[in-house]
Write a protein that holds these residues in place. Structure first.
Motif, short mmCIF file in Angstrom:
data_model
loop_
_atom_site.label_atom_id
_atom_site.label_comp_id
_atom_site.label_asym_id
_atom_site.label_seq_id
_atom_site.Cartn_x
_atom_site.Cartn_y
_atom_site.Cartn_z
N MET A 1 41.00 38.25 15.82
CA MET A 1 41.20 37.60 17.42
C MET A 1 40.41 38.46 18.30
N ILE A 2 39.51 38.05 19.05
CA ILE A 2 38.89 38.92 20.27
C ILE A 2 39.99 39.23 21.09
N PRO A 3 40.15 40.52 21.37
CA PRO A 3 41.23 41.09 22.30
C PRO A 3 40.61 40.79 23.80
N TRP A 4 41.80 40.73 24.69
CA TRP A 4 41.54 40.51 25.97
C TRP A 4 41.05 41.73 26.65
N VAL A 5 40.21 41.79 27.54
CA VAL A 5 39.50 43.14 28.31
C VAL A 5 39.83 43.16 29.73
N PHE A 6 40.51 44.14 30.12
CA PHE A 6 40.76 44.20 31.55
C PHE A 6 39.32 44.68 32.26
N LEU A 7 38.99 43.88 33.22
CA LEU A 7 37.81 43.74 34.18
C LEU A 7 37.95 44.46 35.53
N ASP A 8 39.02 43.72 36.21
CA ASP A 8 39.28 44.43 37.55
C ASP A 8 40.45 44.07 38.15
N ALA A 9 40.97 44.54 39.26
CA ALA A 9 42.39 44.14 40.02
C ALA A 9 42.09 44.08 41.28
N ALA A 10 42.74 43.29 41.87
CA ALA A 10 42.80 42.85 43.51
C ALA A 10 43.92 42.93 43.93
N THR A 11 44.42 43.69 44.89
CA THR A 11 45.66 43.55 45.96
C THR A 11 45.67 42.29 46.79
N VAL A 12 46.50 41.39 46.73
CA VAL A 12 46.72 40.05 47.65
C VAL A 12 46.77 40.90 49.17
N PRO A 13 46.05 40.54 50.07
CA PRO A 13 46.16 40.84 51.18
C PRO A 13 47.63 40.79 51.91
N GLY A 14 48.06 41.70 52.43
CA GLY A 14 49.39 41.70 52.91
C GLY A 14 50.23 42.24 51.86
N GLY A 15 49.73 43.06 50.97
CA GLY A 15 50.42 43.65 49.89
C GLY A 15 51.38 43.11 48.91
N GLU A 16 51.03 41.40 48.96
CA GLU A 16 51.90 40.50 48.27
C GLU A 16 51.41 40.34 47.13
N GLY A 17 51.67 41.34 45.82
CA GLY A 17 51.19 41.33 44.51
C GLY A 17 49.63 41.71 44.25
N GLU A 18 49.30 41.58 43.07
CA GLU A 18 48.13 41.86 42.55
C GLU A 18 47.73 40.86 41.49
N LEU A 19 46.26 40.76 41.53
CA LEU A 19 45.53 39.77 40.78
C LEU A 19 45.00 40.81 39.56
N ARG A 20 44.56 40.18 38.48
CA ARG A 20 44.13 40.83 37.44
C ARG A 20 43.16 40.15 36.93
N LEU A 21 41.65 40.42 36.67
CA LEU A 21 40.75 39.53 36.18
C LEU A 21 40.50 40.25 34.69
N MET A 22 40.52 39.08 33.52
CA MET A 22 40.71 39.57 32.12
C MET A 22 39.57 38.67 31.62
N GLN A 23 38.83 39.16 30.42
CA GLN A 23 37.80 38.54 29.78
C GLN A 23 38.30 38.67 28.19
N ARG A 24 37.83 37.72 27.39
CA ARG A 24 38.03 37.57 26.07
C ARG A 24 36.96 36.95 25.69
N GLY A 25 35.85 37.21 25.27
CA GLY A 25 34.54 36.75 24.70
C GLY A 25 34.00 35.85 26.17
N SER A 26 33.90 34.96 26.10
CA SER A 26 33.07 34.09 27.14
C SER A 26 34.28 33.44 27.89
#
Length: 224
Positions: A1-26
């Motif tokens: 199986m193709i593994p997930w690759v971490f691309l980028d992260a973003a802090t939600v304005p106001g310091g309320e958590g983090e979003l992560r963008l992941m990619q696996r193939g397309s």
């Protein structure tokens, strides 16, 4: 199986958590902690948010639609496919990196949708875009996991009775507020009614005709 690759992260304005963008193939995924908020293979319910809203305002000249949350652009592209040339589409996106991802690593997913002359993208809290009365024919909210906020606690203010009345005021008579959610909520249905809306509800599949999880959409109309 193709593994997930971490691309980028973003802090939600106001310091309320983090979003992560992941990619696996397309395939792309946007995560909040261990929770997947959206996946490029599951778009049916986000597209239905636009199509079900449009069915209720289709006779209006020069309609103006506000979309809260750009995400992977599924709701936006569905709206662009059905709204007339004279329509206006405003997208409010809180997290600037999500807009950057649309123009960068997920450019192929978004296609040429961001170049649409009908479109205005505003970076900021969509709640601040509801200040002008009678501004919109449709307001589409997909800014979190639904009325029970997962990513940002302050999103809750959109879904209180006071917040819903703000949306009511921002709509033109007969306009529709459409709210996406991963789950139904009787309490939210009651809040919509208390705020003065006529309420319908729809259950839609995450992958459209291909099935998948059932998601929930409220379609709340401002009574003339």
């Amino acid at each position: 199986m193709i593994p997930w690759v971490f691309l980028d992260a973003a802090t939600v304005p106001g310091g309320e958590g983090e979003l992560r963008l992941m990619q696996r193939g397309s395939e792309f995924s946007i995560m909040a902690g261990t929770n997947e908020l959206m996946n490029s293979r599951q778009r049916g319910s986000e597209e239905a948010l636009a199509s079900l809203s449009w069915e209720r305002i289709a006779t209006r000249p020069k309609p103006h639609m506000l979309i809260g949350g750009l995400g992977m652009g599924f709701t936006l592209r569905a709206a662009q496919a059905i709204l007339p040339p004279e329509a206006k589409i405003t997208v409010g996106e809180l997290v600037p990196e999500v807009i950057a991802w649309a123009r960068g690593p997920m450019a192929e997913v978004h296609g040429d949708s961001l170049a649409d002359p009908r479109l205005t993208i505003r970076q900021g809290d969509v709640g601040n875009m509801l200040e002008q009365p009678n501004a919109y024919d449709a307001i589409l909210l997909d800014v979190d996991n639904g009325p029970d906020g997962l990513v940002r606690a302050s999103n809750d203010k959109l879904y209180t009775v006071a917040g819903l009345r703000k949306s009511l005021k921002a709509l033109r008579d007969g306009g529709v507020l459409a709210v996406w959610s991963a789950h139904p909520s009787e309490q939210f249905t009651r809040r919509l009614t208390t705020a003065g809306f006529a309420v319908e509800e729809a259950r839609v599949r995450a992958r459209g005709s291909k099935g998948g999880s059932r998601h929930h959409i409220w379609l709340a109309t401002k009574k003339p």
